[in-house]
Design a protein around this motif. Structure first.
Motif, short mmCIF file in Angstrom:
data_model
loop_
_atom_site.label_atom_id
_atom_site.label_comp_id
_atom_site.label_asym_id
_atom_site.label_seq_id
_atom_site.Cartn_x
_atom_site.Cartn_y
_atom_site.Cartn_z
N SER A 221 15.74 71.67 42.33
CA SER A 221 15.99 70.37 42.95
C SER A 221 15.85 69.29 41.89
CB SER A 221 15.02 70.12 44.10
OG SER A 221 13.67 70.19 43.65
N GLU A 230 14.61 67.58 47.91
CA GLU A 230 13.75 68.68 47.46
C GLU A 230 13.50 69.67 48.60
OE1 GLU A 230 9.43 69.10 45.15
OE2 GLU A 230 10.18 67.14 45.79
N SER A 233 15.38 73.06 48.61
CA SER A 233 14.87 74.12 47.74
C SER A 233 13.58 74.71 48.28
CB SER A 233 14.64 73.57 46.33
OG SER A 233 15.87 73.32 45.68
N HIS A 246 10.59 77.66 43.16
CA HIS A 246 11.20 76.33 43.27
C HIS A 246 10.87 75.55 42.01
CE1 HIS A 246 10.89 72.03 45.10
NE2 HIS A 246 12.02 72.18 44.43
N HIS A 248 11.39 71.87 40.33
CA HIS A 248 11.80 70.49 40.57
C HIS A 248 11.84 69.75 39.23
CE1 HIS A 248 12.43 66.79 42.79
NE2 HIS A 248 11.46 66.21 42.09
#
Length: 280
Positions: A221, A230, A233, A246, A248
């Protein structure tokens, strides 16, 4: 860059476009001279085209994978073709591409961007793929007016919106000088209620698939992404099966494969390659 545009017509059994395919939108493959055992199928986004995914394709090819990127019907040709195509055509083309690769390689993985992330999720479920990487997957789209477009798609063909080319983006594809302007005039200068509804249909099917997906899944994300939060994800990497991660990246936007921030773009692409290589 070892690229070929002589690839099977994965859209053969789906909607057939009437307008010519723009040079940047040609489906492509990167195949090693000597046979390899692993391939990756790349899935592009809504109103996008295969040329947008050249960067991850190049990185994966250099890491030893054969790479294929089909073009969905209605994409990269004209707005009229786009309105004539449906979710089944887009998903079906990716499905047929994966089936083709599954017969020729020991392992086939998936990488999807935006709507392509949703399509890749569906295909991973259908074939029990073992590795999946998603870039800003269109699994949660807060700005999508699903209730409105479900009605408007019957009465409004398209609605004009403001669009202009952004010269700060650097594209990696081989195309004609006016590809971006042409596709902007055909696609990105309008909202298509019918097309948005087809996107919503893809999204819903992907969300329904998540809990069944066995694949080890990386989802990235972007902190500067105005389209996909976000949360999308988090949703897919919270699934009960597989090893899931995940990532970010605060400094990247929605167009991760060719983001303006080269450092952020490099970080995202390196993460995808590492995930395909089994580095968990």
């Amino acid at each position: 860059m070892q690229i070929t545009y002589e690839v099977p017509n994965f859209a053969e059994h789906h909607y057939q476009d009437k307008a010519p395919i723009r040079k940047c939108a040609r489906p492509w493959a990167m195949v090693h001279d000597e046979a390899v055992k692993k391939a990756v199928l790349l899935c592009h986004g809504y109103t996008g085209y295969p040329g947008e995914l050249i960067r991850p394709g190049t990185d994966l090819f250099e890491a030893g994978f054969d790479v294929y990127c089909p073009r969905y019907p209605g994409h990269g040709t004209s707005g009229k073709d786009f309105l004539s195509s449906k979710a089944e055509d887009w998903i079906g083309t990716a499905y047929d591409a994966f089936a083709y690769l599954a017969q020729r390689y020991e392992h086939v993985s998936l990488v999807g961007h935006s709507m392509g992330g949703a399509i890749a999720t569906i295909i991973a479920d259908a074939f029990d793929a073992d590795t999946l990487a998603l870039l800003a997957p269109a699994l949660v789209i807060p700005s999508l007016p699903a209730t409105q477009v479900r009605i408007l798609r019957h009465v409004v063909k398209r609605k004009k919106v403001a669009w202009k080319a952004d010269l700060e983006y650097h594209f990696h594809y081989e195309g004609d000088a006016d590809d971006d302007a042409f596709l902007g005039s055909e696609y990105w200068s309008y909202q298509f209620p019918k097309g948005i509804w087809e996107l919503e249909r893809v999204r819903r099917r992907a969300v329904a698939s998540i809990d069944h997906v066995l694949a080890d899944t990386l989802s990235i994300s972007g902190g500067l992404d105005p389209t996909i939060p976000e949360e999308a994800s988090v949703l897919v990497t919270s699934k009960p099966k597989g090893v899931n991660k995940h990532l970010h990246i605060k400094t990247i936007g929605h167009l991760m494969p060719y983001d303006k921030n080269i450092d952020a773009q490099n970080e995202a692409m390196a993460a995808v390659v590492a995930w395909m290589q089994g580095k968990r």
